[in-house]
Design a protein around this motif. Structure first.
Motif, PDB file in Angstrom:
ATOM      1  N   ILE A 163       0.875  -1.164   0.000  1.00  0.00           N
ATOM      2  CA  ILE A 163       0.000   0.000   0.000  1.00  0.00           C
ATOM      3  C   ILE A 163       0.911   1.211   0.000  1.00  0.00           C
ATOM      4  N   GLU A 164       1.060   1.807  -1.150  1.00  0.00           N
ATOM      5  CA  GLU A 164       1.955   2.959  -1.234  1.00  0.00           C
ATOM      6  C   GLU A 164       1.472   3.848  -2.369  1.00  0.00           C
ATOM      7  N   PRO A 165       1.804   5.135  -2.288  1.00  0.00           N
ATOM      8  CA  PRO A 165       1.363   6.035  -3.354  1.00  0.00           C
ATOM      9  C   PRO A 165       1.992   5.636  -4.689  1.00  0.00           C
TER      10      PRO A 165
ATOM     11  N   LEU B 150      -2.852   8.916  -2.714  1.00  0.00           N
ATOM     12  CA  LEU B 150      -2.741   7.714  -3.550  1.00  0.00           C
ATOM     13  C   LEU B 150      -1.634   7.858  -4.588  1.00  0.00           C
TER      14      LEU B 150
ATOM     15  N   ARG C 120     -15.291   8.719  -1.531  1.00  0.00           N
ATOM     16  CA  ARG C 120     -14.009   8.130  -1.184  1.00  0.00           C
ATOM     17  C   ARG C 120     -13.333   8.879  -0.031  1.00  0.00           C
TER      18      ARG C 120
ATOM     19  N   ASP D   5      -9.129   9.971   4.024  1.00  0.00           N
ATOM     20  CA  ASP D   5      -9.567   8.923   3.110  1.00  0.00           C
ATOM     21  C   ASP D   5     -10.378   7.889   3.903  1.00  0.00           C
ATOM     22  N   ILE D   6     -11.332   7.225   3.256  1.00  0.00           N
ATOM     23  CA  ILE D   6     -12.154   6.272   4.024  1.00  0.00           C
ATOM     24  C   ILE D   6     -11.356   5.040   4.449  1.00  0.00           C
ATOM     25  N   SER D   7     -10.155   4.911   3.956  1.00  0.00           N
ATOM     26  CA  SER D   7      -9.311   3.830   4.458  1.00  0.00           C
ATOM     27  C   SER D   7      -8.693   4.222   5.795  1.00  0.00           C
TER      28      SER D   7
ATOM     29  N   ARG E 135      -6.484   6.564   6.023  1.00  0.00           N
ATOM     30  CA  ARG E 135      -5.175   7.139   5.727  1.00  0.00           C
ATOM     31  C   ARG E 135      -5.341   8.582   5.257  1.00  0.00           C
TER      32      ARG E 135
END
Lengths: 439, 340
Positions: A35-37, A72, A393, A414-416, A418
């Motif tokens: 998980i990385e930009p 992202l 999002r 962000d809804i994650s 993050r």
């Protein structure tokens, strides 16, 4: 017949599986990723004339800022670039961009003619050596160059993430100045990134909870102009406002538009009891949705307009409930510890965002519309009033710091969970409401 | 005499006296357990210890005893004696068949009845109504109006038995592999059935469809793999080699956990050249689960980026097993990374 065939096939499968395991292509399953930009490069858009040079540079910077602001994407800055884009139509030298590990490349050109600006751009998948989507051109006024940059960024975002963009959108909020005990509030509107702030009301009376209409052309809000809270509606285009609901001896607040833009749902306090009502804007007819001795407030429609989520203390403390849009039996959806409030249905329809207060701390959280999979995204002294980005999002909300000098300001997450980041506003801000994507 | 010699002499004399007259002082004898023991003959012992030995092997075959009267007999004969070792349960006496000649050894290829019980002589399958018993007797039903009342008697017959233990090796060892030949089975020719005059009833489902579907499924399963001309040869990749490839791609697979593409599982096919590099344009979407078209496309692009980006100068795979990894199908499953 089916049973015979099924049993034969099962037998055949069992018999042939040891052979099949060795035949055919090699099969691998990947279950862990990173998980990385995503690294991208956006070399300065090529100015088609010397007059367009500064606009080209500004546009490029806004596009890069939009993308990196999502968390992202990560920009590979120009000083690391090997290749140069000097001609928008020239073929791409993918090796130059692979070498710096740019996974996406955005190229473009800007032409200015009088007060018209033309932006053309393409998005490239560097490692596939192919264009993502096809080239696109936007034409607009030079004044609206920021919107054009946002539109380009929305396209890039959408082509890479597969989701709708949200950069070309606006936020209406309550701008706050002064200390806590003498706070002055007025309605303000701005681009999603905090640029182009304009004030819609003066600070002569307290204003609360502005809400955009589905088309983004009107704003509902609660004003204490008469001494009691009452609902007003404001036309964003000409900043004309009028009172929507001002019955004698009542208080009305927490308004929100239905997805059709023709109905408003809100809370009305009458004789010490607060219930939910709808108001038909065309006819002015008022319909009662709930009839309970408890406080029902903060209603929000589902995107299909069929249901309403709201908060109520009917169970003893503040919880979230869902009921049909025409009223009827309400179903409680929040069951965790603490108090839940200000629910907002996601534009995607799959989630409900809320404010939660538990153990002396406030959280912004999301849950499925049936109340399952609750996740808290933030935690602080005071976080409240989430609003959804048009693509469902990202959430924006107000965070207030502790103490007499405490200040309220806007944040997005962000809804994650993050990428929590502040939204820059000239003064303090609260009660944000995100507009739909502009047309 | 020395004192020591005196003491020794006295002690010895005392000892001798006790030896001679000690019996007079003995108390009552200790109680002891008495067990009755029957003595059996060596033939009986042999019959007990090796009851299944065919009688013809014995040098002196024992004369068959007279048939016991047709009276109810005890289900299990009482053993004559209990040997010290764990005894083999005594078999009932062989069913007396005075007229029967000594059972000859069946020919080698004689069909052996498939029964559980082994006895000195094979016994045919009893009649269905008969109760298993060591003695055969006919059924007697009280006749109505008979002068002499008859006692009702149920038909009994000896249990079915064989005289040989057939081992698995003898019985089931196949001469040929049971696997069907790897050839497409010929479809059974539908026998033309004399059809009755057409009636108004709805026609049944046509039979040829069933046989075709079954044949096709069978043929595909049985003959399919063998018939594939491009089947890879050589040893398969070891678990470690597969794991290395998995890790290599995982490092480049960027999952957007908040996005809808994280709800999609995609399977991507590709071909590699001998240096381990992806053959141009060979990456393709084979299958997907979940999500709409847009999110499937996004998930596929992320998977493709992962494959292409991490290949660098080619995936590190054993050259001698190229046939095994020339074609790869990779499934990207974000389920474990998805935010709940």
């Amino acid at each position: 017949m089916k049973k015979i065939l099924a049993s034969l096939l099962l037998g055949a499968t069992l018999f042939s599986s040891p052979l099949a395991a060795q035949d055919g292509p090699l099969r691998i399953e990947i279950t862990e990723g990173v998980i990385e930009p995503l690294p991208f490069a956006v070399p300065g858009f090529v100015p088609e004339s010397p007059a367009a040079a500064s606009q080209a540079e500004q546009l490029t910077r806004v596009i890069a800022a939009d993308l990196t602001g999502t968390g992202l994407f990560r920009e590979i800055t120009a000083d690391a670039h090997i290749g140069q884009i000097t001609d928008f139509s020239a073929p791409i030298q993918y090796a130059d961009w692979k070498a710096i590990n740019a996974q996406a490349l955005i190229t473009g050109s800007v032409g200015v003619s009088g007060n018209r600006v033309t932006v053309r751009f393409r998005v490239w998948d560097v490692f596939s050596g192919a264009e993502l989507g096809s080239g696109l051109q936007f034409v607009g006024s030079t004044d609206g160059w920021r919107r054009m940059a946002h539109k380009v960024a929305d396209q890039v975002y959408s082509r890479i993430t597969g989701e709708g963009g949200y950069f070309d959108s606006r936020v209406v909020f309550v701008s706050e100045t002064g200390p806590k005990d003498d706070r002055r509030k007025r309605l303000a509107i701005m681009d999603y990134d905090g640029a182009n702030v304009q004030y819609l009301t003066d600070s002569s009376s307290i204003v609360l909870a502005p809400r955009f209409s589905p088309r983004g052309d009107k704003v509902l809000y609660t004003s204490y102009e008469s001494g009691f809270p009452h609902i007003h509606v404001l036309d964003v285009g000409n900043v004309q406002q009028r009172v929507l609901e001002q019955s004698e001896g009542t208080m009305s607040f927490a308004p929100r538009f239905a997805p059709d833009g023709q109905t408003v749902v809100y809370s009305l306090e009458q004789g010490g009891n607060t219930d939910l009502y709808t108001l038909d804007l065309a006819s002015g007819n008022r319909t009662r949705l709930t009839n309970a001795p408890s406080i029902e407030t903060a209603p929000s429609y589902s995107p299909d307009g069929a249901q309403i989520v709201f908060e109520s203390d009917r169970s003893g403390n503040q919880q979230l409930y869902v009921m049909p849009a025409r009223g009827g039996e309400a179903r409680r959806i929040s069951f965790g510890q603490g108090r839940y409030g200000t629910p907002v249905w996601s534009p995607r329809g799959d989630m409900i965002a809320f404010t939660k207060q538990n153990n002396g701390r406030f959280h912004i959280g999301v849950m499925r519309v049936d109340g399952s999979e609750e996740r808290l995204l933030t935690a602080s002294f005071l976080d409240e009033g989430p609003t959804w980005a048009p693509n469902g999002r990202v959430l924006m909300f107000a965070r207030e710091t502790q103490g007499a000098a405490g200040r309220s300001s806007l944040y997005s997450v962000d809804i994650s969970g993050r990428n929590l980041r502040p939204v820059r506003t000239p003064d303090g801000g609260s009660d944000p409401s995100w507009s739909p994507l502009q047309q | 005499m020395q004192t020591g010699t005196k003491i020794s002499g006295i002690a010895h004399l005392g000892l001798i006296a006790i030896a001679i007259f000690g019996g007079a002082f003995r108390s009552e004898p200790l109680p002891f357990e008495v067990r009755e023991v029957s003595v059996i003959s060596s033939e009986e012992y042999a019959a007990l210890s090796n009851p299944s030995r065919p009688p013809e092997i014995a040098e002196q075959p024992t004369a068959p005893s007279e048939p016991e009267p047709a009276e109810p007999v005890a289900e299990t004969p009482t053993p004559v004696a209990r040997p010290e070792r764990d005894p083999v349960p005594p078999e009932p006496e062989p069913v007396p068949e005075p007229d029967a000649p000594e059972p000859a050894l069946p020919p080698e290829d004689a069909a052996t009845p498939d029964v559980d019980r082994v006895a000195p002589e094979p016994v045919p399958t009893p009649p269905q109504d008969a109760r298993p018993d060591v003695v055969e007797q006919t059924e007697v039903a009280p006749e109505e109006g008979a002068d002499i009342p008859q006692e009702a008697q149920q038909a009994t017959a000896p249990e079915q038995a064989t005289d040989r233990i057939v081992t698995e090796a003898v019985e089931t060892a196949p001469i040929r592999s049971p696997r069907p030949p790897r050839t497409r089975p010929t479809a059974p020719t539908p026998t033309p059935v004399a059809q009755a005059e057409p009636t108004s009833e709805p026609e049944p489902e046509p039979a040829p469809d069933r046989s075709t579907a079954v044949d096709a499924a069978l043929a595909e399963a049985l003959a399919g793999p063998a018939a594939e001309p491009d089947a890879p040869v050589g040893p398969p990749l070891s678990a470690g080699e597969k794991e290395a490839l998995r890790v290599a791609v995982s490092q480049c697979w960027n999952v957007d956990v908040g996005g809808r593409s994280s709800q999609v599982v995609v399977t991507v096919g590709m071909s590699l050249d001998q240096s381990g590099k992806v053959v141009g344009n060979s990456v393709r979407l084979i299958d997907s689960q979940g999500g709409n078209d847009q999110s499937v496309q996004t998930a596929y692009q992320a998977a493709r980026r992962a494959i292409l980006r991490c290949q660098k100068d080619g995936y590190d795979l054993p050259a001698e097993k190229y046939a095994q990894w020339r074609d790869i199908e990779m499934t990207f499953n974000p389920e474990r990374m998805r935010i709940k």
